[in-house]
Design a protein around this motif. Sequence first.
Motif, PDB file in Angstrom:
ATOM      1  N   ASN A  57      37.377  45.967  29.541  1.00 51.56           N
ATOM      2  CA  ASN A  57      38.362  44.896  29.391  1.00 51.56           C
ATOM      3  C   ASN A  57      39.425  44.952  30.481  1.00 51.56           C
ATOM      4  N   ASP A  58      39.174  45.760  31.509  1.00 55.78           N
ATOM      5  CA  ASP A  58      40.117  45.895  32.613  1.00 55.78           C
ATOM      6  C   ASP A  58      39.338  46.039  33.912  1.00 55.78           C
ATOM      7  N   PRO A  59      39.544  45.151  34.892  1.00 54.51           N
ATOM      8  CA  PRO A  59      38.750  45.217  36.123  1.00 54.51           C
ATOM      9  C   PRO A  59      39.012  46.470  36.948  1.00 54.51           C
ATOM     10  N   ALA A  60      40.253  46.944  36.992  1.00 55.01           N
ATOM     11  CA  ALA A  60      40.551  48.163  37.760  1.00 55.01           C
ATOM     12  C   ALA A  60      39.813  49.367  37.170  1.00 55.01           C
ATOM     13  N   GLU A  61      39.823  49.453  35.858  1.00 49.48           N
ATOM     14  CA  GLU A  61      39.099  50.545  35.197  1.00 49.48           C
ATOM     15  C   GLU A  61      37.598  50.436  35.459  1.00 49.48           C
ATOM     16  N   MET A  62      37.081  49.216  35.427  1.00 45.79           N
ATOM     17  CA  MET A  62      35.657  48.991  35.673  1.00 45.79           C
ATOM     18  C   MET A  62      35.271  49.380  37.099  1.00 45.79           C
ATOM     19  N   ALA A  63      36.095  48.991  38.061  1.00 43.30           N
ATOM     20  CA  ALA A  63      35.813  49.320  39.460  1.00 43.30           C
ATOM     21  C   ALA A  63      35.825  50.827  39.683  1.00 43.30           C
ATOM     22  N   GLN A  64      36.787  51.497  39.096  1.00 49.09           N
ATOM     23  CA  GLN A  64      36.876  52.949  39.257  1.00 49.09           C
ATOM     24  C   GLN A  64      35.697  53.654  38.608  1.00 49.09           C
ATOM     25  N   ALA A  65      35.320  53.194  37.423  1.00 50.41           N
ATOM     26  CA  ALA A  65      34.246  53.863  36.681  1.00 50.41           C
ATOM     27  C   ALA A  65      32.871  53.641  37.310  1.00 50.41           C
ATOM     28  N   LEU A  66      32.682  52.490  37.975  1.00 50.63           N
ATOM     29  CA  LEU A  66      31.346  52.105  38.422  1.00 50.63           C
ATOM     30  C   LEU A  66      31.176  52.097  39.934  1.00 50.63           C
ATOM     31  N   ALA A  67      32.147  52.596  40.662  1.00 43.35           N
ATOM     32  CA  ALA A  67      32.129  52.500  42.126  1.00 43.35           C
ATOM     33  C   ALA A  67      30.842  53.030  42.741  1.00 43.35           C
TER      34      ALA A  67
END
Length: 371
Positions: A57-67
């Motif tokens: 539910n947060d794009p920054a968290e998603m980017a960090q987790a899936l980089a």
Amino acid sequence: MGKPFNYGVYGVGRIGKVHAAIVQEQGQRIVALGDDVQAAVEAAQEELNLGAVRTFNDPAEMAQALADEIDAMIIASHTKDHARHALPFVQAQIPIYLEKPLTDNLQEAFAFVESIGRDPHQIQIGLQRRYDPALLYTKSLLQAGLIGEIREIRCILRDQFPPPPTYSSRGLIIDMGIHVADEAIFFLEEFPNEVWASLHHTKGYESPIDEGGDTAFVTFTTPSGVVGRLDLSRTHSSGYNNETYIIGTRGTLHTGRFAGYPGPIHVELWQHDGTMHPKSKTFEMTYLKGDYPEFLPRFDKAYRRAHQQFRADVESGTPFAVTQNEVLDAQVFVEAAHRSALQGGKRYRLERHEDLAKYKAACLTNGLLDK
């Protein structure tokens, strides 16, 4: 093409699910879904049969987790959130397929391009008309000089129905007009130098959202002397309608005259003697089953080609054909038209510059940015 891409998708409303379904059908993998609204994530999981996928539910968290786990992102959230949602993935150096436009605010659009630069390898914008077979064929006839010099262009976009209640819009011209504004620039290969517009309420139209009106007419001129018009409406009661007239000194091109929906897409090349040129050609829409967005039969093939080209360009390192730079031009165009309509048809001057600082300064001078 190499191995299937691992995709993340952020923003899984109507158009987000269209993009996700297309890449799935093309043999790609969706490994993560995200949206600011958890209910939207859950609905997309079910509709796309992605029960075990990771969710955010947060794009920054998603980017960090899936980089290190994803090859590409599709971002199709509300227009007002595009820049905020895309930036973490740009910073993580993940290629992005971003729905149009950059933002619903021109000031923020310039700020976003300033922050990420002009590099055409970062973001492909979802202006799918540039991948549409009928429109590409139309452009090839133009480039062959078969109608001579262009005198006039008229780009028409008419929906049959109002947008859904979940739609977010700053105005009809901003959100609907961006497509045909880009289409006009694409065909003419030049940028308008003056724009004026009007916005109207027509009979018997009701919408769950307020876009300032349901019909708009945008008139413009170009430095070479072309006169153009964009016709926009949500009121075409017979079906979705997208057509383009291009009048030249030696003939006329008419692409997409309404012929039923879904139906044939005619590219008609009319010669100086009033007869049809043998290079005229007919394309077909996609005949879909079940529920689908009203625009999809007309542009299903274009969306599919756009995603295929996106992946090919990522793999080869080729610059994307339609990027933050092209969509910024279209946004300047529709911002001028939007402001004109709100001010009773005031004429706005436009200037385009490769240098971003000069471009922004010209928009400020011409009253398209608030001081």
